[in-house]
Design a protein around this motif. Structure first.
Motif, PDB file in Angstrom:
ATOM      1  N   UNK A 251       0.836  -1.205   0.000  1.00 28.71           N
ATOM      2  CA  UNK A 251       0.000   0.000   0.000  1.00 28.71           C
ATOM      3  C   UNK A 251       0.873   1.258   0.000  1.00 28.71           C
ATOM      4  N   UNK A 252       1.920   1.253   0.824  1.00 31.42           N
ATOM      5  CA  UNK A 252       2.789   2.432   0.912  1.00 31.42           C
ATOM      6  C   UNK A 252       3.625   2.638  -0.341  1.00 31.42           C
ATOM      7  N   UNK A 253       3.901   1.555  -1.071  1.00 29.25           N
ATOM      8  CA  UNK A 253       4.645   1.716  -2.318  1.00 29.25           C
ATOM      9  C   UNK A 253       3.694   1.786  -3.505  1.00 29.25           C
ATOM     10  N   UNK A 254       2.410   1.983  -3.195  1.00 25.53           N
ATOM     11  CA  UNK A 254       1.404   2.250  -4.221  1.00 25.53           C
ATOM     12  C   UNK A 254       1.163   1.072  -5.167  1.00 25.53           C
ATOM     13  N   UNK A 255       1.259  -0.133  -4.634  1.00 30.58           N
ATOM     14  CA  UNK A 255       0.916  -1.330  -5.395  1.00 30.58           C
ATOM     15  C   UNK A 255      -0.376  -1.924  -4.832  1.00 30.58           C
ATOM     16  N   UNK A 256      -1.118  -2.631  -5.675  1.00 33.05           N
ATOM     17  CA  UNK A 256      -2.198  -3.447  -5.130  1.00 33.05           C
ATOM     18  C   UNK A 256      -1.539  -4.608  -4.388  1.00 33.05           C
ATOM     19  N   UNK A 257      -1.926  -4.820  -3.118  1.00 38.70           N
ATOM     20  CA  UNK A 257      -1.231  -5.843  -2.335  1.00 38.70           C
ATOM     21  C   UNK A 257      -1.151  -7.185  -3.068  1.00 38.70           C
ATOM     22  N   UNK A 258       0.068  -7.674  -3.131  1.00 40.25           N
ATOM     23  CA  UNK A 258       0.365  -8.907  -3.849  1.00 40.25           C
ATOM     24  C   UNK A 258      -0.483 -10.070  -3.377  1.00 40.25           C
ATOM     25  N   UNK A 259      -0.667 -10.159  -2.068  1.00 41.73           N
ATOM     26  CA  UNK A 259      -1.325 -11.360  -1.537  1.00 41.73           C
ATOM     27  C   UNK A 259      -2.786 -11.443  -1.963  1.00 41.73           C
ATOM     28  N   UNK A 260      -3.333 -10.321  -2.461  1.00 45.13           N
ATOM     29  CA  UNK A 260      -4.728 -10.356  -2.890  1.00 45.13           C
ATOM     30  C   UNK A 260      -4.857 -10.840  -4.325  1.00 45.13           C
ATOM     31  N   UNK A 261      -3.751 -10.954  -5.033  1.00 38.21           N
ATOM     32  CA  UNK A 261      -3.871 -11.257  -6.453  1.00 38.21           C
ATOM     33  C   UNK A 261      -3.167 -12.519  -6.897  1.00 38.21           C
ATOM     34  N   UNK A 262      -1.952 -12.714  -6.431  1.00 41.37           N
ATOM     35  CA  UNK A 262      -1.147 -13.699  -7.130  1.00 41.37           C
ATOM     36  C   UNK A 262      -0.929 -15.007  -6.391  1.00 41.37           C
ATOM     37  N   UNK A 263      -0.618 -14.917  -5.142  1.00 40.42           N
ATOM     38  CA  UNK A 263      -0.235 -16.132  -4.451  1.00 40.42           C
ATOM     39  C   UNK A 263      -1.289 -16.514  -3.432  1.00 40.42           C
ATOM     40  N   UNK A 264      -1.336 -17.783  -3.088  1.00 37.98           N
ATOM     41  CA  UNK A 264      -2.306 -18.160  -2.068  1.00 37.98           C
ATOM     42  C   UNK A 264      -1.614 -18.127  -0.709  1.00 37.98           C
ATOM     43  N   UNK A 265      -0.982 -17.001  -0.513  1.00 40.94           N
ATOM     44  CA  UNK A 265      -0.236 -16.660   0.670  1.00 40.94           C
ATOM     45  C   UNK A 265      -1.100 -16.769   1.942  1.00 40.94           C
ATOM     46  N   UNK A 266      -2.186 -16.024   1.952  1.00 38.53           N
ATOM     47  CA  UNK A 266      -3.048 -15.979   3.140  1.00 38.53           C
ATOM     48  C   UNK A 266      -3.697 -17.334   3.390  1.00 38.53           C
ATOM     49  N   UNK A 267      -4.049 -18.040   2.314  1.00 41.47           N
ATOM     50  CA  UNK A 267      -4.659 -19.356   2.458  1.00 41.47           C
ATOM     51  C   UNK A 267      -3.699 -20.324   3.129  1.00 41.47           C
ATOM     52  N   UNK A 268      -2.442 -20.258   2.730  1.00 41.12           N
ATOM     53  CA  UNK A 268      -1.437 -21.120   3.345  1.00 41.12           C
ATOM     54  C   UNK A 268      -1.341 -20.836   4.847  1.00 41.12           C
ATOM     55  N   UNK A 269      -1.368 -19.576   5.205  1.00 41.19           N
ATOM     56  CA  UNK A 269      -1.322 -19.213   6.626  1.00 41.19           C
ATOM     57  C   UNK A 269      -2.546 -19.730   7.365  1.00 41.19           C
ATOM     58  N   UNK A 270      -3.702 -19.571   6.746  1.00 36.48           N
ATOM     59  CA  UNK A 270      -4.944 -20.032   7.359  1.00 36.48           C
ATOM     60  C   UNK A 270      -4.879 -21.535   7.598  1.00 36.48           C
TER      61      UNK A 270
END
Lengths: 200, 200, 200
Positions: free
Chosen positions: A136-155
């Protein structure tokens, strides 16, 4: 100084590297990269502590975290040259970091007497929101919402940890199993290009 | 009503002007510009107080801050026409504001018994994160991470303040020296195009 | 279980739908859309509670909110196909939601003994900042700052509520009048293309 604490510092350092590297690519100056490294490293745990009212946030009173972040800051500049090779190791390190951050986030939340779903949520927040703030601070759409199943792995890792904790009293085993879960899901998802999306 | 308090209100007003001006340029409506002015003025101190658990945040119970922000809001619309001339004065005012905000952030943090590096960090956060939030909400990459050695000036000013405070008991002198440091660094950095970046 | 509580859950669900729909359009994956739905639904109230030090934030200890958000999540995917028709109903639902959130935000703040202007501010924050966070995380300039007089409607509704509350002891009447105010302002503003901006 337990191994869990060591991995915690290690994860903090790795997260700082990831933030600093991103900020260097965006041409931030030396202060900007430090801020982004800092935010990436402590952002997830900070948001968790804010929501839980667990204040002042823990890293303020622990000099080790500051040192881990500064180490990551220096390493990021040193290894910037070999970025490609570096990225492969970073994937491994980063996965170790988010896996442990998930478990530590869950443990912190459980100690405050919260329900199971809040624990899981705070585990994911602890692991993922540093990266969200970085993007957000570097003005990108957060990666974890688009490309990787990052959050799912954590869950998934968080669920494994909580389930195991009901039957197995050995913390190290539960943490290890959760970390293995996160690692395997991320590894195969990147390998095989898994993604979670219903509509293109 | 001390002179420090007056400069505090003055800085709040100047920060509000800077936020409202940015928002007007982005074609925000009257409410949007007010929100951005507000966030810019109180955002840094708010983040500091959140992290420290110093809640409810101070400006909620002080009507003077609200008035200072509303004044800045009105002034920004009035002076919009003479933007260019205005920007030069704003540079001076803004520097006075961040210098004092740095010192006040440090003092607030020290009263809560935090370590020296946390005090410095919170000083910089108090002075700089209002602008970071302004830029994030208006969808810009935060200015302080790219162009100016804004945060560095605050850090240096904060160090001067803390060092002096160990030898000199007169608060006004310490604050004055810190503000002079911030001002000189910013002035020369803009004058000579200094920037802190290792790679282009 | 009063009707106010039911509308509260209803508003939470509607906000979640709005967040999830936005995230689907941005091609977020299943986790990303859930996070955005969550943030949109609870973000405003969370920011209010953080600023007031009213921690841990309320929704952490109330499973109903989690269920309302999950319901909104599922509904957003189901109704994605009929987006256009859906959007008209959403406008109505959304207005009901922000109107109630404004009043609930004011009530929460007043119980903590804050002044009238802080109550109004927190009412607007509760109603509007979920949407601000949604837009920031999806890398948009927050909608409420540019196009609609969203925040103004909340402010007006909040004033009506506070004024009425000084003369009328029946909470339902005050809430109803405030909600009607928000609805009428939004309805006519969208109908007639009202906007609040001094310079183009």
């Amino acid at each position: 100084m337990t191994w869990v604490y060591l991995i915690d510092l290690f994860g903090t350092c790795v997260f700082a590297i990831s933030g600093v590297t991103t900020a260097i690519e965006k041409k931030f100056d030396l202060v900007g990269t430090l801020v982004i490294g800092f935010v990436t490293a402590v952002g997830g745990g900070t948001l968790r502590d804010l929501l839980l009212g667990n204040l002042p946030v823990g890293w303020l009173s622990n000099r080790d975290y500051f040192l881990a972040i500064l180490l990551g800051y220096v390493l990021a500049y040193i290894f910037k040259a070999q970025a490609l090779e570096f990225k492969k190791s970073m994937f491994l390190f980063d996965t170790v970091g988010i896996a442990l951050f998930t478990v530590l986030g869950i443990e912190t939340t459980r100690k405050l007497g919260m329900s199971v779903e809040v624990c899981l949520l705070m585990g994911v927040v602890s692991a993922c929101f540093g990266g969200v703030l970085r993007d957000t601070l570097t003005n990108e759409i957060p990666l974890i919402f688009r490309k990787e199943i990052y959050a799912t792995a954590c869950l998934a890792g968080g669920m494994v940890y909580l389930l195991l904790a009901t039957v197995c009293p050995i913390r190290a085993v539960n943490i290890g199993a959760a970390m293995a879960t996160v690692f395997l899901i991320r590894y195969f998802s990147v390998r095989r290009g898994w993604s979670l999306r219903l509509w293109v």
